[in-house]
Design a protein around this motif. Structure first.
Motif, short mmCIF file in Angstrom:
data_model
loop_
_atom_site.label_atom_id
_atom_site.label_comp_id
_atom_site.label_asym_id
_atom_site.label_seq_id
_atom_site.Cartn_x
_atom_site.Cartn_y
_atom_site.Cartn_z
N ALA A 171 39.89 59.82 74.50
CA ALA A 171 39.44 61.13 73.70
C ALA A 171 39.25 62.32 74.62
N HIS A 172 39.22 61.87 76.16
CA HIS A 172 39.35 63.13 76.97
C HIS A 172 40.93 63.96 76.92
N GLU A 173 41.69 62.88 76.93
CA GLU A 173 43.05 63.66 77.05
C GLU A 173 43.45 64.03 75.66
N LEU A 174 43.25 63.53 74.64
CA LEU A 174 43.33 64.26 73.18
C LEU A 174 42.66 65.67 73.28
N GLY A 175 41.43 65.68 73.94
CA GLY A 175 40.80 67.05 74.04
C GLY A 175 41.73 68.16 74.59
N HIS A 176 42.47 67.61 75.67
CA HIS A 176 43.24 68.51 76.32
C HIS A 176 44.21 68.84 75.38
N GLY A 177 45.01 67.93 74.91
CA GLY A 177 45.97 67.69 74.25
C GLY A 177 45.86 68.87 72.70
N ALA A 236 39.79 74.41 81.58
CA ALA A 236 40.91 73.26 81.27
C ALA A 236 40.10 72.08 80.99
N GLU A 237 38.96 71.77 81.62
CA GLU A 237 38.30 70.58 81.16
C GLU A 237 37.45 70.51 80.15
N MET A 238 37.20 71.74 79.64
CA MET A 238 36.04 71.85 78.56
C MET A 238 36.32 71.22 77.34
N ALA A 239 37.66 71.24 76.86
CA ALA A 239 37.78 70.79 75.48
C ALA A 239 38.09 68.94 75.63
N SER A 240 38.49 68.51 76.83
CA SER A 240 38.63 67.02 77.18
C SER A 240 37.17 66.55 77.07
N VAL A 241 36.08 67.18 77.67
CA VAL A 241 34.80 66.62 77.94
C VAL A 241 34.13 66.73 76.69
N ALA A 294 36.11 71.90 89.22
CA ALA A 294 36.46 72.25 87.79
C ALA A 294 35.95 71.20 86.72
N TYR A 295 35.91 69.87 87.32
CA TYR A 295 35.11 68.81 86.41
C TYR A 295 33.69 68.94 86.28
N SER A 296 33.22 69.41 87.59
CA SER A 296 31.72 69.55 87.25
C SER A 296 31.44 70.77 86.58
ZN LIG Z 1 40.87 66.24 82.15
#
Ligand SMILES: [Zn+2]
Length: 601
Positions: free
Chosen positions: A390-396, A417-422, A526-528
């Motif tokens: 789900a995470h990587e497809l958010g990036h995708g 960049a980590e917004m859509a993934s999370v 950036a993840y936080s």
């Molecule tokens: Zn990520």
């Protein structure tokens, strides 16, 4: 004879045919040669013209930008392809050779293009402002402005060329050495009297096993594996950290995080406010792990108990189920988003099977805007792999939607960049909760989500504090021994876990397989940022319902066409407010309270 281990993701491999047809595709060399020719022509046409632009010459600049975008695409395509091919099978020497060949070619081409950025920042501010204001350059406004932010840190053109050329045998070479070492090294896993040699990825997966003795054996095995490589890994870390310092000194950055923060388009004060707010809530982590110890019936939690599943009954999840769960969660959010996700599966843009020599972890590569993103992951049939998918497809999804912004502006800074993934993970988490309604499983799921959120919010701050201390120590003390780095690592971890988790001696080397420190220094905060931002956004979605969806998708489509805080302001979010971070942290507190309640029910 023992059964061969079958994995439902066997055969789920990507089709890179939209880029090239194999390592020996003649088009690769053709594109590299054409790019070189174009780059030389570009240099001939524009050298000397950019730094002397007149306010009336916006069209000249526009022509250069359009040509540059096409050129970058053509030049990048071979390198992107080689990178993916190599990630899919790092131990095939043809892939390594192609990767080196395309990177060298890219450097040779880039040599003719470096002047452009340098001339653009050299142009006096008053003139640049007038040129940027011309309506024909509207599409490139943010990119043009953002380039100029780096003005104080650029070196002369010959120096820039020199650094670019030497990076191949410096930083990039050490990065590759690290990748190949950690991808091919094995760790002894001794359980029930038998010893297997496992890859780092395989042994890490065993830390999530319900059987404590398996987890303990996995932790011991990983520690042994890392210790065997510690001389090499310590040297790579020292070198990369030192190289980063040299860059900072040469370019006169005010501190080691400055270039990352500039690239993230975020103030150092915002980063520090985010980290301080998170650290203030470390007691929440300890409170949760105290609960977890009780639920597991373990008096003293060890480091290898941190990822223990809470219910032995949590089922494994095969690839078809993972696929449909993630697919449905995106579809329920937005049919349009669901359609994009479906394409990833149907057109084989995902590589999920486990293979020897395959790179560890997971990523989504945006590739080039004229193609489409590609996703790599290692699917081990755990429920958390579903979240990774789900995470990587958010990036995708993000990368796919922002392609319209073109090569120069499609990428966002890391923070968003980590917004859509999370956000994608949250969508899938909700769907999973519906799929597993039984209270015990519900609690286990909730705890899983809490732990993932903790790993994204709190652990990443720990990693960033470790990295800060590591860079400071390397600067002050010179080359660091493995033991010296171990001590820094333990100190950063203990701050978060207090006395709730006991660390085994081997844990002290577990910094040495984390690729972010090598590939992209100071990436982790950036993840936080992304997770706390998403927790706030998700509250908005729950409150505003469908009205939120088009605004969110528009945000994704905007890519990097403006500063993140400005794009987010359109959704009514102010990340420059230090109090903003408390919003997400408070939600995490509520999740822990809910878990405590469920535990006593
Ligand atoms: Zn990520």
């Amino acid at each position: 004879m023992s059964q061969p281990t079958s994995n439902s993701a066997a055969g789920i491999t990507w089709d890179l045919g939209d880029l090239y047809h194999g390592a020996d595709d003649a088009a690769i060399e053709k594109h590299l040669a054409a790019s070189l020719k174009r780059a030389k022509a570009f240099e001939k046409k524009y050298r000397g013209k950019i730094k002397t632009l007149k306010p009336t010459q916006a069209k000249t600049l526009l022509g250069a930008l359009v040509e540059q975008e096409q050129l970058f695409e053509q030049m990048d395509r071979p390198a992107v392809f080689a990178g993916l091919l190599h990630a899919g099978k790092t131990d095939d020497p043809r892939h390594g050779a192609l990767l080196a060949r395309t990177q060298e070619a890219r450097t040779a081409i880039n040599k003719h293009l470096i002047f452009f950025d340098l001339e653009w920042v050299e142009l006096p501010q008053a003139i640049a402002k007038k040129v940027i204001a011309h309506p024909s350059l509207k599409k490139y406004r943010h990119w043009l402005e953002q380039k100029r932010v780096w003005k104080p840190y650029y070196l002369s053109e010959p120096e820039e060329k020199l650094l670019d050329a030497k990076a191949l045998t410096g930083k990039s070479a050490f990065g590759r050495l690290f990748e190949e070492t950690t991808a091919s090294m094995t760790c002894p896993f001794t359980h029930n009297g038998a010893t297997d040699e496992l890859s780092v990825q395989e042994i890490l997966a065993k830390l999530y096993d319900a059987d404590r003795s398996v987890r303990k054996a996995a932790a011991e095995g990983l520690s042994v594996g890392l210790q065997k490589q510690s001389r090499l890994l310590t040297f790579i870390f020292n070198t990369v950290v030192s190289d980063h310092r040299t860059d900072c000194d040469l370019r006169s950055y005010p501190n080691v995080m400055a270039s990352r923060n500039l690239a993230n388009e975020i103030g150092s004060d915002v980063v520090e406010a985010l980290m301080k707010a998170t650290e203030k809530h470390y007691p929440l982590v300890q409170r949760y792990y105290r609960l977890k110890g009780k639920l597991l019936g373990i008096d003293k939690l060890y480091d290898y108990d941190r990822y223990a599943p809470l219910s032995g009954e949590m089922p494994k999840c095969d690839w078809p189920t993972a696929r449909s769960t993630v697919q449905e969660s995106y579809e329920a959010f937005s049919p349009m988003a669901g359609e994009v996700i479906r394409t990833f599966f149907e057109k084989n843009w995902i590589d999920a099977e486990l293979r020897p020599g395959k790179r560890g972890g997971a990523f989504s590569s945006s590739a080039v805007p004229s193609a489409h993103p590609y996703i790599l992951m290692n699917f081990t049939e755990r429920l958390r792999d579903v979240m990774t998918l789900a995470h990587e497809l958010g990036h995708g999804l993000h990368q796919y939607l922002s392609r319209g912004q073109g090569y120069l502006q499609c990428d966002t800074p890391l923070t968003t960049a980590e917004m859509a993934s999370v956000f994608g993970e949250m969508l899938t988490f909700r769907r999973m909760q519906e799929r597993y309604p039984e209270p015990k499983q519900r609690l286990a799921m909730l705890c899983g989500k809490i732990e993932d959120a903790f790993a994204t919010v709190f652990r990443q701050v720990v990693l960033t504090r470790f990295e800060q201390s590591l860079h400071a120590a390397r600067q002050k003390q010179g080359e660091l021994s493995t033991n010296a780095i171990n001590a820094i690592w333990m100190k950063a971890n203990q701050a978060m876990f207090g006395d709730v988790v006991e660390f085994t001696p081997g844990y002290s080397t577990w910094w040495s397989y984390i690729g972010h420190f090598i590939r992209s220094p100071f990436y982790c905060y950036a993840y936080s940022f992304g997770e706390l931002l998403v927790l706030a956004l998700f509250q908005k979605y729950k409150r505003d319902g469908d009205a939120f969806v088009p605004k969110y998708l528009e945000l994704l489509s905007s890519g990097g066409s403006d500063a993140p805080h400005l794009l987010l302001a359109k959704l009514g979010v102010d990340v420059t407010d230090p109090k903003f971070w408390e919003l997400g942290l408070k939600l995490l507190g509520e999740m822990v309270a809910e878990a405590e309640k469920l535990a006593t029910a």
